[in-house]
Design a protein around this motif. Structure first.
Motif: not given
Ligand code: SF4
Length: 403
Positions: A122-134, A166-168, A203-205, A242-244
């Motif tokens: 899973g992932c807590n980041n919710f990058c605006s384009y990414c469906v993974v956390p959902y 891991g996603q991150n 990794n997440h920068p 939303g990359r931070g």
């Molecule tokens: S791009 Fe990576 S870090 Fe961002 S929400 Fe998706 S899985 Fe998480």
């Protein structure tokens, strides 16, 4: 992650008495593991599910199950859409119609010398384009002791290299009671006999810290290879994603990694054609890649994914032809850079973990993650050999056993 989960599901089914087949019409059970990270991947899996419909009309129809990121929490909607599918499993879920309680982690029965080990889901980041956390939900780490035991067992079964997934991976452990982190885990795994290489991704920068960089420099089994997705070379685009982090902080992080681990091999990920990405903003990405010179770049065109904030709030307004042109530009540039980087290995000797045979030639990866091919008689699967590089290309190296 899908590959790791497929390997484990396959082992579970074998454990339950199923045998693999390569012919769909022979199967009693078909499980499709889906990826919907881009629309193209989703279209392919939907076509595949629909194509299997005809088997359900056969005299002995197979049980059909779908897992992976296509399966969201609304399985009722999916059941309406694909009534011929018997079971939908959320990513990482087990076939509850076959096993009553969650089984102990089932490991690949005949593991490859290099095996994936998921450490955080899973992932807590919710990058605006990414469906993974959902689809994969919030971050959930596996306890250190569980991973250590699993890696020991893999080593016992002949595995030489583990790739922690891991996603991150930089978030690993924050949700566990004693809050271990990836560095802690690497120290633990580095001490396991039989394991000679450890890799990890992604990794997440914004989360990668100095302790981790020091561990890569210090721990003998940790390969000097990092995947550090930048996604774009323009601050406004990064903000909208939303990359931070900013381009400058990313640049500084790369400089810090390279100064502490000079021989590190680095790769990155790029999304082109994000909503409203201008020619100038795209050019900034190209300039950044030219400046930082990665060993490899994974580039994808933006495609709006359901539920994401970008899909809800931003117009997908970069024309497909422009997206394609931008993708080609990056691929051309990266081909040139990778040709130069790999060319420097000509005549050098690299250590290769032999992972298999393709078209009569052995293949494996160097410690820096380069794909290496060579010809040699005898059984070399799982062996570590020295290969002198005689030919290079942007994607792979060729050579012969040396010494
Ligand atoms: S791009 Fe990576 S870090 Fe961002 S929400 Fe998706 S899985 Fe998480």
């Amino acid at each position: 992650m899908n590959r790791a989960e497929s390997e484990r599901l396959e082992s579970l089914f074998q454990h339950l008495g199923y045998l693999p087949t390569t012919t769909a019409s022979e199967a009693d059970l078909i499980v499709l593991n889906s990826c919907v990270v881009r629309q193209h991947a989703e279209d392919r899996i939907v076509n595949k599910i629909n194509a299997l419909k005809k088997l359900k009309n056969s005299p002995q129809p197979p049980t059909l199950a779908v897992t992976g990121c296509l399966v969201d929490s609304n399985t009722t909607r999916l059941k309406h859409r694909f009534p011929h599918v018997d079971h939908f499993l959320k990513p990482g879920e087990y076939p509850t119609w076959l096993v009553k309680s969650k089984p102990f982690p089932i490991l690949p029965q005949q593991p490859s010398p290099s095996t994936y080990v998921p450490i955080i889901q899973g992932c807590n980041n919710f990058c605006s384009y990414c469906v993974v956390p959902y689809r994969r939900g919030r971050e959930k780490s596996r306890p250190v002791s569980e991973i250590v035991n699993e890696v020991k067992e893999l080593a016992r079964r002949g595995v030489k290299e583990v790739v922690l997934l891991g996603q991150n991976v930089d978030s690993y452990g924050h949700d566990l009671p004693d809050k271990p982190d990836l560095t802690h885990l690497l120290y633990e795994l580095n001490g396991i006999d039989g394991i000679v290489r450890i890799r990890f991704l992604t990794n997440h920068p914004k989360d990668m810290n100095n302790r981790l960089i020091e561990a890569i420099a210090k721990l003998g089994k940790v390969c000097r290879q990092i995947n550090l997705p930048v996604q774009a070379g323009d601050d406004k685009v990064l903000k909208a994603m939303g990359r931070g982090y900013s381009v400058e902080s990313y640049r500084q992080l790369v400089a810090r990694i390279r100064s502490q681990v000079p021989d590190i091999s680095m790769s990155t990920d790029i999304v082109v054609g994000f909503p409203s990405e201008s020619e100038e903003q795209f050019q900034a990405t190209v300039d950044l890649l030219r400046e930082l010179r990665f060993d490899s770049v994974h580039v994808a065109t933006y495609s709006p994914r359901p539920d994401t904030t970008a899909a809800r709030n931003l117009e997908d307004n970069v024309p497909p032809s422009v997206k394609k042109e931008r993708l080609d530009t990056i691929e051309r540039l990266q081909k040139k850079i990778a040709t130069e980087i790999n060319g420097q290995l000509l005549g050098k000797t690299v250590e290769v973990l032999v992972e298999g045979k393709r078209k009569g030639r052995w293949h494996g990866r160097s410690r820096s993650g380069k794909l290496v091919f060579f010809s040699e008689n005898g059984e070399l699967l799982g062996k570590i050999v020295k290969v002198k590089i005689e030919k290079t290309s942007p994607w792979a190296l060729q050579g012969r056993i040396y010494g």
